[in-house]
Design an enzyme around this catalytic site. Structure first.
Site, PDB file in Angstrom:
ATOM      1  N   TRP A  33       0.832  -1.227   0.000  1.00 57.70           N
ATOM      2  CA  TRP A  33       0.000   0.000   0.000  1.00 57.70           C
ATOM      3  C   TRP A  33       0.854   1.259   0.000  1.00 57.70           C
ATOM      4  CZ3 TRP A  33      -3.456   1.963   4.588  1.00 57.70           C
ATOM      5  CH2 TRP A  33      -2.849   1.754   5.808  1.00 57.70           C
ATOM      6  N   ASP A  34       2.062   1.166   0.545  1.00 53.79           N
ATOM      7  CA  ASP A  34       2.976   2.314   0.437  1.00 53.79           C
ATOM      8  C   ASP A  34       3.207   2.653  -1.028  1.00 53.79           C
ATOM      9  OD1 ASP A  34       3.767   0.710   2.963  1.00 53.79           O
ATOM     10  OD2 ASP A  34       4.740   2.637   3.298  1.00 53.79           O
ATOM     11  N   ASP A 157      -0.416  -2.568  11.876  1.00 53.26           N
ATOM     12  CA  ASP A 157       0.167  -3.767  12.469  1.00 53.26           C
ATOM     13  C   ASP A 157      -0.222  -4.089  13.918  1.00 53.26           C
ATOM     14  OD1 ASP A 157       1.445  -3.386  10.053  1.00 53.26           O
ATOM     15  OD2 ASP A 157       3.464  -3.603  10.838  1.00 53.26           O
ATOM     16  N   ARG A 190       7.977   1.222  18.377  1.00 54.92           N
ATOM     17  CA  ARG A 190       7.722   0.018  17.583  1.00 54.92           C
ATOM     18  C   ARG A 190       6.916  -0.995  18.388  1.00 54.92           C
ATOM     19  NH1 ARG A 190       8.083  -0.216  12.376  1.00 54.92           N
ATOM     20  NH2 ARG A 190       8.441  -2.441  12.590  1.00 54.92           N
ATOM     21  N   TRP A 338       0.905   1.886  15.900  1.00 52.09           N
ATOM     22  CA  TRP A 338      -0.527   2.051  15.617  1.00 52.09           C
ATOM     23  C   TRP A 338      -1.378   2.074  16.876  1.00 52.09           C
ATOM     24  CZ3 TRP A 338      -2.317   3.290  10.810  1.00 52.09           C
ATOM     25  CH2 TRP A 338      -1.432   3.101   9.736  1.00 52.09           C
ATOM     26  N   GLU A 381       7.078   9.183   9.405  1.00 52.92           N
ATOM     27  CA  GLU A 381       6.118   8.095   9.184  1.00 52.92           C
ATOM     28  C   GLU A 381       4.802   8.358   9.927  1.00 52.92           C
ATOM     29  OE1 GLU A 381       7.767   4.443  10.653  1.00 52.92           O
ATOM     30  OE2 GLU A 381       6.298   3.174   9.632  1.00 52.92           O
TER      31      GLU A 381
HETATM   32  C1  DGY Z   1       7.161  -4.279   9.572  1.00 49.97           C
HETATM   33  O1  DGY Z   1       8.125  -5.002   9.333  1.00 49.97           O
HETATM   34  O2  DGY Z   1       7.038  -3.589  10.589  1.00 49.97           O
HETATM   35  C2  DGY Z   1       6.125  -4.138   8.590  1.00 49.97           C
HETATM   36  O3  DGY Z   1       5.176  -3.205   8.966  1.00 49.97           O
HETATM   37  C3  DGY Z   1       5.466  -5.399   8.228  1.00 49.97           C
HETATM   38  O4  DGY Z   1       4.698  -5.093   7.130  1.00 49.97           O
END
Ligand code: DGY
Length: 420
Positions: A33-34, A157, A190, A338, A381
Site C-alpha cells: 500500500w505504500d 500492524d 515500535r 498504531w 512516518e
Molecule cells: C514491519 O516489518 O514492521 C512491517 O510493517 C510489516 O509489514
C-alpha cells in the site's frame, strides 16, 4: 528547498527504479500500500513514473490473484523477516500475505489527472486489479467483511483492534531471531517483543501450509474481520467498477462483490461501542476498541451520526489529526506505532471520504493539522497526536506523497508554504 521540492526529492531518493521503498533502512523493499501512495505522489510531477510504480506492484501478483504485502526485489540484510524466512517460492520473492487494496483507488485518481495519457496504462492494469479484488472476495471475504490472517495484512500492524486475536496466538516456540526494525528507530515507537513473537508464529504457520490461503483461513492461529480493509476494499471495488465501465468492460462481477461487502457492514457494527469494530472470526467476539480503521467508513460512504460523534470525541481529545487508537482509553500510547499516533496517510484517506460526503470543513481541519505536523518536523512516518513529536522513519515516501496530493494544497496559506 520548499516543502513541495523536499517531498519530490524524497520520492526520487526512495525510488529504486520502478519501485519505491517506504524509507531507507527500516523498510528497504517494496511495500504494497505504500507503493500505491507513492504512485499517487509521483502523479503530481511524473505521470509515467506513477504508472510504472503500479505496474511493478502488480507484476508481483501470485497465480491465485494475491498481490503480496512485501516484494523483495533485491536482498537487504537490514530487514527481518526477509525472503528466506517467508519462503514463499515466488518470483520475485515476496511475503505470503497481502495488504490494504488501495491500488485501484489510487489508479483512478491518477487516471483522472490525464485521461489520454493514462488510458493504455490503466487498460493494462485493469485485469490484474480485477484478479486481485477477486482474490479478496474469494479468500478473505468468506465470512462477509474483509478478514486478515496476520496483523501485518491490515497495514495497521499493532493496533489495539487485534489484541483479542493476538491473545490466542502462541509465540513461545518461534525460536531465536534478531529484529532489525529496532536498530533503525526508537524501540519505544515500535511493536513490543511479545507482539513480534506472535507475528513470527503466524508467519511460520503460513509457511508450514506452503502458503495455502484456504488452509490459513480455515485453521490459522489468527483470523479477524478488519473494518479498515473492509472500507478500503469496498471503496476500491467501486473505483474499479467505475474504471471498468469507462473502459467499456462488463463490471457486474465487481458490482456484486461491492454489494455483498456493503451488506456485511452490520456484522462489524458494534452498537455497544457506537462504532465499527474489529471482530475475532474464530469466536465472533468484538474487539471493543475504537480505532482509526472505523473512520475509514467515510471513504466508503458508510458514515452515520453515531460514528460522527465518536470521530469528534476522539479527534477533539488530541491536537493533531485522527489518532490511531482511542485517546480516552487506557491502551492509548501516543508514540507506539498504531496504538495512538496519527498517521498522515490515514488522515488523507479519511479526508477524501469526508470531502466526498459533504464534510469539507472537517476535511480542511484534518488537512491543516496534518500539514502542521509536516511543516514542524518533516516527512515522518507518524506523529504523536498530542504534542506533535515525530515518530518512526524519517523522509517517508507516503508522507511525502500525501503532501503533494493533499496536505500541501493550502490555498489560503500558499505564501507561507512557499516560504517554508
Ligand atoms: C514491519 O516489518 O514492521 C512491517 O510493517 C510489516 O509489514
Amino acid at each position: 528547498m520548499n516543502l513541495d521540492e523536499q517531498a519530490r526529492e524524497i520520492l526520487r531518493r526512495n525510488d529504486k527504479g520502478g519501485y519505491t521503498v517506504p524509507t531507507h533502512g527500516l523498510y528497504p523493499y517494496q511495500w504494497n500500500w505504500d507503493s500505491a501512495f507513492a504512485a499517487w505522489g509521483f502523479a503530481t510531477f511524473d505521470l509515467p513514473r506513477a504508472w510504472d510504480e503500479l505496474d511493478t506492484l502488480m507484476s508481483s501478483q501470485w497465480d491465485d490473484g494475491m498481490v503480496p504485502h512485501i516484494i523483495f526485489h533485491k536482498s537487504d540484510p537490514g530487514y527481518f523477516p526477509g525472503p528466506e524466512v517467508w519462503d514463499t517460492g515466488q518470483t520475485p520473492p515476496s511475503s505470503g500475505i497481502s495488504q490494504p487494496p488501495v491500488a485501484a483507488i489510487m489508479a483512478r485518481q491518477i487516471w483522472a489527472t490525464d485521461r489520454d495519457a493514462g488510458t493504455e496504462r490503466i487498460k493494462a492494469l485493469y485485469p490484474k486489479l480485477v484478479g486481485w479484488h477477486r482474490w479478496w472476495h474469494d479468500y478473505r471475504c468468506t465470512f462477509g467483511p474483509a478478514a486478515i490472517t496476520h496483523p501485518w495484512e491490515s497495514g495497521r500492524d499493532n493496533c489495539p483492534d487485534w489484541d483479542i486475536g493476538m491473545a490466542d496466538v502462541d509465540g513461545s516456540g518461534v525460536g531465536e531471531y534478531t529484529r532489525r526494525d529496532t536498530g533503525h528507530v526508537n524501540p519505544e515507537m515500535r511493536p513490543g517483543k511479545a507482539d513480534y513473537d506472535r507475528y513470527i508464529a503466524m508467519l511460520q504457520y503460513g509457511r508450514s501450509t506452503g502458503w495455502d490461503q484456504a488452509k490459513i483461513v480455515a485453521g490459522g492461529p489468527f483470523l479477524m474481520a478488519d473494518p479498515g480493509i473492509t472500507f478500503m476494499l469496498l471503496r476500491a471495488h467501486e473505483d474499479l467498477s467505475a474504471i471498468g465501465r469507462e473502459l467499456g468492460q462488463d463490471v457486474s462481477e465487481i458490482d456484486s462483490w461491492a454489494t455483498e461487502l456493503r451488506s456485511a457492514l452490520p456484522l462489524i457494527w458494534n452498537d455497544a461501542l457506537g462504532a465499527y469494530d474489529a471482530r475475532n472470526l474464530r469466536n465472533d467476539a468484538f474487539a471493543g476498541v475504537l480505532g482509526s480503521g472505523a473512520f475509514l467508513a467515510y471513504l466508503a460512504g458508510a458514515g452515520n451520526p453515531k460514528l460522527d460523534a465518536q470521530l469528534m470525541r476522539a479527534w477533539d481529545a488530541v491536537n493533531y489529526g485522527i489518532p490511531s487508537a482511542d485517546p480516552e482509553s487506557e491502551i492509548f500510547d501516543p508514540r507506539r506505532y498504531w496504538r495512538g499516533p496519527t498517521w498522515p496517510v490515514v488522515n488523507s484517506l479519511i479526508a477524501l471520504g469526508l470531502t466526498e460526503n459533504g464534510r469539507s470543513e472537517l476535511a480542511e481541519r484534518l488537512r491543516s493539522e496534518t500539514a502542521d505536523l509536516i511543516r514542524k518536523h518533516g516527512f515522518y512516518e507518524y506523529f504523536d497526536p498530542v504534542d506533535a513529536t515525530p515518530c518512526g522513519g524519517a523522509d517517508f515516501t507516503w508522507t511525502a506523497a500525501i503532501w503533494l496530493t493533499w496536505a500541501g494544497n493550502e490555498t489560503e496559506n500558499a505564501q507561507q508554504k512557499g516560504a517554508a
